[in-house]
Write a protein that holds these residues in place. Structure first.
Motif, mmCIF file in Angstrom:
data_model
loop_
_atom_site.group_PDB
_atom_site.id
_atom_site.type_symbol
_atom_site.label_atom_id
_atom_site.label_comp_id
_atom_site.label_asym_id
_atom_site.label_seq_id
_atom_site.Cartn_x
_atom_site.Cartn_y
_atom_site.Cartn_z
ATOM 1 N N VAL A 13 0.869 -1.181 0.000
ATOM 2 C CA VAL A 13 0.000 0.000 0.000
ATOM 3 C C VAL A 13 0.902 1.226 0.000
ATOM 4 O O VAL A 13 1.776 1.348 0.863
ATOM 5 N N THR A 14 0.705 2.104 -0.987
ATOM 6 C CA THR A 14 1.522 3.326 -1.039
ATOM 7 C C THR A 14 0.629 4.522 -0.694
ATOM 8 O O THR A 14 -0.585 4.376 -0.546
ATOM 9 N N GLY A 15 1.253 5.689 -0.564
ATOM 10 C CA GLY A 15 0.575 6.833 0.049
ATOM 11 C C GLY A 15 -0.333 7.622 -0.860
ATOM 12 O O GLY A 15 0.006 8.695 -1.340
ATOM 13 N N GLY A 16 -1.534 7.110 -1.103
ATOM 14 C CA GLY A 16 -2.540 7.858 -1.849
ATOM 15 C C GLY A 16 -3.852 7.794 -1.092
ATOM 16 O O GLY A 16 -4.043 6.905 -0.257
ATOM 17 N N ILE A 17 -4.745 8.717 -1.397
ATOM 18 C CA ILE A 17 -6.022 8.757 -0.676
ATOM 19 C C ILE A 17 -6.817 7.457 -0.884
ATOM 20 O O ILE A 17 -7.549 7.016 -0.001
ATOM 21 N N ALA A 18 -6.588 6.795 -2.034
ATOM 22 C CA ALA A 18 -7.327 5.545 -2.294
ATOM 23 C C ALA A 18 -6.938 4.431 -1.329
ATOM 24 O O ALA A 18 -7.572 3.374 -1.316
ATOM 25 N N SER A 19 -5.914 4.681 -0.494
ATOM 26 C CA SER A 19 -5.489 3.610 0.426
ATOM 27 C C SER A 19 -6.609 3.246 1.414
ATOM 28 O O SER A 19 -6.573 2.174 1.999
ATOM 29 N N TYR A 20 -7.613 4.129 1.576
ATOM 30 C CA TYR A 20 -8.721 3.733 2.468
ATOM 31 C C TYR A 20 -9.458 2.524 1.889
ATOM 32 O O TYR A 20 -10.013 1.717 2.618
ATOM 33 N N LYS A 21 -9.417 2.370 0.550
ATOM 34 C CA LYS A 21 -10.076 1.210 -0.074
ATOM 35 C C LYS A 21 -9.210 -0.053 0.040
ATOM 36 O O LYS A 21 -9.700 -1.152 -0.159
ATOM 37 N N SER A 22 -7.928 0.122 0.305
ATOM 38 C CA SER A 22 -7.041 -1.041 0.411
ATOM 39 C C SER A 22 -7.374 -1.878 1.643
ATOM 40 O O SER A 22 -7.095 -3.072 1.685
ATOM 41 N N ALA A 23 -7.952 -1.222 2.653
ATOM 42 C CA ALA A 23 -8.364 -1.965 3.851
ATOM 43 C C ALA A 23 -9.461 -2.964 3.449
ATOM 44 O O ALA A 23 -9.456 -4.129 3.848
ATOM 45 N N TRP A 24 -10.381 -2.519 2.630
ATOM 46 C CA TRP A 24 -11.465 -3.402 2.157
ATOM 47 C C TRP A 24 -10.895 -4.513 1.260
ATOM 48 O O TRP A 24 -11.319 -5.660 1.336
ATOM 49 N N LEU A 25 -9.896 -4.130 0.474
ATOM 50 C CA LEU A 25 -9.252 -5.141 -0.377
ATOM 51 C C LEU A 25 -8.598 -6.226 0.494
ATOM 52 O O LEU A 25 -8.750 -7.425 0.231
ATOM 53 N N ILE A 39 2.458 -4.629 3.324
ATOM 54 C CA ILE A 39 3.610 -3.724 3.457
ATOM 55 C C ILE A 39 3.101 -2.303 3.244
ATOM 56 O O ILE A 39 2.480 -2.016 2.211
ATOM 57 N N LEU A 40 3.341 -1.437 4.228
ATOM 58 C CA LEU A 40 2.950 -0.034 4.085
ATOM 59 C C LEU A 40 4.204 0.804 3.857
ATOM 60 O O LEU A 40 5.204 0.630 4.567
ATOM 61 N N THR A 41 4.151 1.709 2.892
ATOM 62 C CA THR A 41 5.271 2.644 2.740
ATOM 63 C C THR A 41 5.117 3.737 3.808
ATOM 64 O O THR A 41 4.060 3.868 4.441
ATOM 65 N N ARG A 42 6.164 4.530 3.963
ATOM 66 C CA ARG A 42 6.095 5.576 4.992
ATOM 67 C C ARG A 42 4.943 6.527 4.685
ATOM 68 O O ARG A 42 4.183 6.912 5.556
ATOM 69 N N SER A 43 4.812 6.905 3.415
ATOM 70 C CA SER A 43 3.729 7.855 3.120
ATOM 71 C C SER A 43 2.350 7.197 3.236
ATOM 72 O O SER A 43 1.379 7.866 3.560
ATOM 73 N N ALA A 44 2.246 5.868 3.026
ATOM 74 C CA ALA A 44 0.942 5.204 3.234
ATOM 75 C C ALA A 44 0.516 5.350 4.687
ATOM 76 O O ALA A 44 -0.670 5.533 4.990
ATOM 77 N N ARG A 45 1.511 5.314 5.604
ATOM 78 C CA ARG A 45 1.164 5.403 7.027
ATOM 79 C C ARG A 45 0.651 6.786 7.417
ATOM 80 O O ARG A 45 0.076 6.961 8.477
ATOM 81 N N GLU A 46 0.868 7.789 6.539
ATOM 82 C CA GLU A 46 0.267 9.105 6.771
ATOM 83 C C GLU A 46 -1.248 9.047 6.506
ATOM 84 O O GLU A 46 -2.011 9.859 6.994
ATOM 85 N N PHE A 47 -1.651 8.084 5.668
ATOM 86 C CA PHE A 47 -3.069 7.980 5.288
ATOM 87 C C PHE A 47 -3.832 6.947 6.107
ATOM 88 O O PHE A 47 -5.011 7.088 6.356
ATOM 89 N N ILE A 48 -3.176 5.843 6.458
ATOM 90 C CA ILE A 48 -3.891 4.730 7.083
ATOM 91 C C ILE A 48 -2.947 3.974 8.021
ATOM 92 O O ILE A 48 -1.761 3.824 7.710
ATOM 93 N N GLY A 49 -3.476 3.526 9.143
ATOM 94 C CA GLY A 49 -2.624 2.931 10.175
ATOM 95 C C GLY A 49 -2.445 1.430 10.007
ATOM 96 O O GLY A 49 -3.300 0.742 9.435
ATOM 97 N N SER A 50 -1.328 0.927 10.532
ATOM 98 C CA SER A 50 -1.062 -0.508 10.391
ATOM 99 C C SER A 50 -2.026 -1.351 11.223
ATOM 100 O O SER A 50 -2.303 -2.494 10.872
ATOM 101 N N VAL A 51 -2.565 -0.767 12.318
ATOM 102 C CA VAL A 51 -3.489 -1.532 13.172
ATOM 103 C C VAL A 51 -4.711 -1.995 12.357
ATOM 104 O O VAL A 51 -5.206 -3.107 12.532
ATOM 105 N N HIS A 62 4.163 -4.902 7.771
ATOM 106 C CA HIS A 62 5.599 -4.635 7.593
ATOM 107 C C HIS A 62 5.810 -3.240 6.987
ATOM 108 O O HIS A 62 5.073 -2.848 6.088
ATOM 109 N N SER A 63 6.844 -2.543 7.520
ATOM 110 C CA SER A 63 7.148 -1.214 6.977
ATOM 111 C C SER A 63 8.638 -0.945 6.896
ATOM 112 O O SER A 63 9.058 -0.029 6.200
ATOM 113 N N VAL A 64 9.425 -1.710 7.647
ATOM 114 C CA VAL A 64 10.830 -1.351 7.845
ATOM 115 C C VAL A 64 11.745 -2.209 6.977
ATOM 116 O O VAL A 64 11.644 -3.433 6.991
ATOM 117 N N LEU A 65 12.629 -1.546 6.216
ATOM 118 C CA LEU A 65 13.604 -2.306 5.422
ATOM 119 C C LEU A 65 14.851 -2.585 6.254
ATOM 120 O O LEU A 65 15.343 -3.702 6.303
#
Ligand code: CTP
Length: 399
Positions: A13-25, A39-51, A62-65
């Motif tokens: 999941v990368t950092g775009g507003i559509a990431s709210y739909k990735s939870a449903w996916l 795997i969430l990128t750093r900017s994805a975590r600005e939009f949606i939480g790993s929890v 996973h987020s850390v390389l």
């Protein structure tokens, strides 16, 4: 048995507003039986939480390389995956993926996977049509990645209106995952024409003759054939269900329209499955104005519609497989056998219109499959999805 049981899917999941739909996916993939590692990128975590993803998938996110205990996460995740999906894929991620960057977990993992990769772009429409973005997508496709075109519709910004850039809906992404997870079979790359649903034969501008067909069987066949990698065209009358993702829909109204649509497609078709229930009769005359009550009951004269399946016999290319259906109230086997011969078919799928739970409108069907080679197989009452797979298994055996 769920469709993705035992399969492992890596969802980036990368950092775009559509990431709210990735939870449903993530939810849909998990419900379908897949083990989903996100795997969430750093900017994805600005939009949606790993929890959110942890709760939906029941797995750590996973987020850390680079960090204690994470040194080889990208290699392990890549090795274990049957499929990798990046949704949404932002313009920035597409650029970095196209050029082989590996400075964070998601792009490093992308370089290490050997499984199929599905990229689902989402961005503003002006960004999508930008030449650099298009060239990055072309590069990714040339590398063997599957890149979906975004959908057309309202974009995130309220003053932007509609354009092409929306992330494809999670249900559509799941359908593509099914296609990519399917083991290679003989239908891959074949052209399959399926007909579905009833036709409507007009009597006057407000009335028609039709039947109870809903198109469920034809749509299940189209869906399964596309999942198996075929290019699918569905010529269909008015349906009670949605034409499946990936199939090219050709809507028609009357049996004559259906005959013309089938005739225009048939030339380069490898498999024809005639699951539609075209009307056998139509009013001989169509009134140009609404027939009004006049104290006398109108007599409607009927005429036969063209036999669509039979008329394709002379236009079928060498080796084409033609499959018909026979819905009967009486003498099921005998009537089906006659139609198999008269319409020059390789297979005919017979079902009884008198049986509960089978035929028009039901989600289940009980069919017998008769072949030109003289075999007859009786299947139990099954969901139409499974009946479709059984029919396609027989078709693949003939190809
Ligand atoms: N079919 C067709 N064109 C029609 C009617 C039916 O191509 N005008 C196809 C159906 O899609 C099905 C097969 O022919 O695959 C058998 O359809 P069915 O209605 O069972 O048989 P008919 O040939 O129409 O004969 P009858 O109605 O007399 O049983």
């Amino acid at each position: 048995m769920r469709p993705f049981d035992g399969r492992r899917i890596l969802l980036g999941v990368t950092g775009g507003i559509a990431s709210y739909k990735s939870a449903w996916l993530a939810r849909l993939l998990t419900q379908a039986g897949a083990q989903v590692d996100v795997i969430l990128t750093r900017s994805a975590r600005e939009f949606i939480g790993s929890v959110t993803f942890e709760a939906l998938t029941g797995r750590p996110v996973h987020s850390v390389l680079i960090g204690d205990g994470h040194a080889l996460d990208h290699i392990r995740l890549a090795r274990e995956a049957d499929l990798m999906v990046v949704a949404p894929a932002t313009a920035d991620f597409l650029a970095r993926a196209a050029h082989g960057h590996a400075d964070e977990l998601l792009s490093a993992t992308l370089l290490a996977v050997t499984c199929p990769v599905l990229m689902v772009p989402a961005m503003n429409d002006k960004m999508w049509t930008n030449a650099q973005v298009q060239s990055n997508c072309a590069a990714l496709r040339a590398q063997g990645r599957v890149v979906l075109d975004p959908g057309v519709g309202p974009l995130a910004s309220p003053d932007e209106g509609a354009g092409q850039g929306r992330m494809q809906e999670p249900e559509t992404i799941v359908a593509h995952c099914g296609r990519l997870l399917e083991p290679p079979g003989k239908l891959r790359g074949k052209r399959v024409l399926v007909t579905a649903g009833p036709t409507r034969e007009p009597l006057d501008p407000v009335r028609y003759l039709s039947n109870h067909s809903t198109g469920k069987m034809g749509v299940a066949l189209a869906e399964a054939a596309w999942r198996r990698g075929a290019e699918v065209v569905v010529v269909h009358g008015p349906l009670a269900v949605r034409v499946p993702d990936g199939a090219c829909a050709k809507p028609v109204e009357t049996a004559q329209d259906m005959a013309e649509a089938v005739a225009s497609e048939i030339g380069d078709v490898d498999v024809l499955v005639m699951a539609a229930a075209p009307a056998d009769f139509r009013p001989a005359k169509v009134a140009s104005a609404k027939i009004k009550k006049s104290g006398k009951v109108p007599q409607v004269e009927l005429e036969e519609t063209p036999d669509i399946l039979k008329s394709t016999a002379s236009k079928r290319k060498q080796g084409m497989i033609a499959v018909g259906f026979a819905l009967e109230t009486d003498d099921l086997r005998e009537n089906a056998q006659k139609k198999l011969t008269a319409k020059q078919l390789q297979l005919i799928v017979a079902n009884s219109a008198r049986e509960a739970g089978a035929g028009f409108g039901y989600d289940t069907n009980r069919v017998s499959i008769l072949s030109a080679a003289g075999t007859t197989e009786e299947l139990p009452l099954l969901p139409k999805r499974e009946v479709a797979d059984a029919i396609l298994d027989r078709i693949e055996a003939l190809l």
